[in-house]
Design an enzyme around this catalytic site. Structure first.
Site, PDB file in Angstrom:
ATOM      1  N   GLY A  24     -13.398  50.821  -9.870  1.00 49.40           N
ATOM      2  CA  GLY A  24     -14.515  50.217  -9.692  1.00 49.40           C
ATOM      3  C   GLY A  24     -15.261  49.850 -11.019  1.00 49.40           C
ATOM      4  CB  SER A  25     -18.801  48.690 -11.590  1.00 48.85           C
ATOM      5  OG  SER A  25     -19.610  49.917 -10.988  1.00 48.85           O
ATOM      6  CB  VAL A  33     -19.787  53.109  -9.134  1.00 51.97           C
ATOM      7  CG1 VAL A  33     -19.436  54.014  -7.975  1.00 51.97           C
ATOM      8  CG2 VAL A  33     -20.739  52.028  -8.689  1.00 51.97           C
ATOM      9  CD  GLU A  44      -6.842  52.917 -13.958  1.00 47.36           C
ATOM     10  OE1 GLU A  44      -7.141  51.901 -14.768  1.00 47.36           O
ATOM     11  OE2 GLU A  44      -5.956  53.610 -14.361  1.00 47.36           O
ATOM     12  CB  CYS A  74     -10.808  44.723 -13.254  1.00 51.59           C
ATOM     13  SG  CYS A  74      -9.277  45.555 -12.781  1.00 51.59           S
TER      14      CYS A  74
END
Length: 476
Positions: free
Chosen positions: A198-199, A202, A220, A254
């Site tokens: 995710g980001s 987060v 990741e 991403c």
């Protein structure tokens, strides 16, 4: 919704599943490679029988074309399964360690033992791939797994749940749907390993939650992945490669290019090539809305965010040199190229994660390298050049999770390369052997055979002191 707002019944179900998996994880410590592969064979049969459901769910959630589901969702899963099938026995084998002078008379080895109960929190942009690939590696390493898929792609998450429940017992692999309250409660539990995609924002919360239980993590994440196009690059090939890598999945990747540096001497020619490539791959503005090969933005919130980035850039002097169309009803944003963006703009500060590509003209490669190094380390860095000295200089003088030369994102598909970020773009590597090791604890085992350590026990008589001094003098 916070952790405290999670319904008591859901909490209770999670707690019961977690306790059951902890018990079963102890049993799995004794599993061999054949038993683990049998479990994965069950998964593969159910997964392959679900292709039509995968296509329908991806189309329903964000108009993802079937071919992109095949290439970016299904093929990576099949590739991971095939690699595990071929290599798991070798990966699990204890690794013998050469003797050392300080411990002569002993034998040593490294065991790859399961971590235990693992949590996989997966994202919405490639839900099947980024849920099932880490799950495969966790199961291959002998763990139990709890999965939290994204609530932003409800149709795809429902298929994920159906496949998991059709394959595994709850004590092997379990799935819990929900929003941030569910994710927050899950990450508060003492898992043995947490794998989060995710980001970076987060990811920091996940890492902080894991730290309270001293749980290991693989993060990741993402970030702003730059592209450098140097004057010796093949213009047409580079443009096609970048357009496909950027606008596949509507830029919601991403490792998609986030912004692009182009050398001034080829700027006009290269921008023209980008425009031709966009028209060739996705059609004109008029054709785009009916193009089944062009994905949509995942939801209205992300559409509004992207519209804000574009509007802010235009209001502050950026020029749209191609695209710019956005239709809120269908969450359609045209592949868009911008020039004249300054570093202070929101579009240059935030990860774009959509079909907007800022283009920056450069004259001095060293300045480009300085600019990249002034930012957080990206998940990927891409270089387009025909000169090896140029690519080697950029790689040597920058830091990024991974890099491609004259290609975009293809490194992710390579089964024998580790994938992952660095610092702000991620912690830890995954894929193949590296994913197996992420879900394994490397346990050192030393066995005494005929070592001379007893000669060094106190009392430290002159003879003992002499032996130590001679060792220091002659062995090192």
């Amino acid at each position: 919704m916070g952790v405290s707002e999670l319904e008591p019944a859901v909490k209770s179900e999670i707690d019961c599943t977690f306790a059951e998996q902890r018990r079963y994880a102890i049993h799995l410590r004794g599993s061999d490679y054949r038993q683990r592969l049998q479990v994965l064979d069950r998964f593969e049969r159910v997964f392959k029988a679900s292709y039509e459901k995968l296509y329908r769910a991806a189309a329903a959630d964000f108009s993802k074309p079937e071919t992109e589901v095949d290439v970016t969702e299904i093929l990576p899963i099949l590739s991971e399964l095939e690699l595990v099938r071929k290599r798991l026995k070798r990966w699990m084998k204890p690794k013998s360690v050469l003797p050392a002078l300080m411990v002569m008379g002993t034998s040593s080895k490294i065991l790859y033992e399961p971590r235990g109960v693992c949590l996989v929190v997966s994202p919405w942009n490639y839900p099947f791939n980024l849920t099932f690939c880490p799950m495969i590696l966790a199961v291959a390493a002998g763990n139990t797994v709890v999965i939290k898929p994204s609530e932003m792609t409800p149709n795809m998450s429902a298929v994920i749940e159906e496949i998991i429940k059709g394959t595994f017992e709850q004590k092997e692999v379990a799935v819990f749907q929900g929003d941030s309250a569910t994710a927050g409660y899950l990450t508060s539990l003492p898992f043995d390993h947490i794998f989060f995609t995710g980001s970076p924002e987060v990811g920091r919360h996940v890492m902080a939650a894991a730290a309270k239980n001293l749980a290991s993590v693989t993060l990741e994440l993402g970030g702003k992945s730059p592209v450098i196009v140097e004057r010796s690059a093949n213009i047409e090939k580079s443009a096609d490669t970048i357009v496909f890598g950027k606008f596949s999945n509507n830029g919601q990747t991403c490792i998609a290019p986030d912004y692009l540096y182009v050398e001034s001497s080829i700027k006009e020619e290269f921008v023209a090539a980008l425009k031709r490539s966009i028209l060739r791959l996705y059609g004109t503005t008029e054709q785009l809305a009916a193009n089944p090969d062009y994905c949509r933005v995942v939801n209205s919130r992300h559409f509004i965010r992207l519209q804000r980035l574009l509007d802010n850039a235009i209001e502050n002097g950026a020029e749209v040199v191609h695209g710019g169309l956005h239709i809120s009803e269908s969450r359609l944003i045209e592949p868009t190229l911008l020039m004249g963006v300054s570093d202070e703009l929101d579009i240059m500060q935030e990860e774009i994660f959509g079909p907007l590509l800022p283009l920056i003209e450069y004259h001095d490669l060293d300045q480009v390298i300085d600019d990249i190094n002034a930012r957080p380390k990206p998940l990927a860095l891409y270089v387009f050049t025909a000169k090896r000295a140029v690519s080697e200089k950029i790689i040597r003088q920058t830091s990024a999770g991974d890099t491609c030369v004259n290609q975009i994102a293809l490194h992710y598909m390579h089964p024998h390369l580790p994938f992952g970020g660095v610092n702000n773009s991620g912690l830890g590597k995954t894929g193949g052997r590296w994913g197996f090791e992420a879900f394994s604890h490397q346990r050192s085992v030393l066995e005494d055979k005929f070592s001379g350590t007893a000669l060094l026990y106190p009392p430290y008589a002159p003879r003992v002191k002499g032996l130590i001094k001679k060792a220091m003098r002659y062995l090192f």
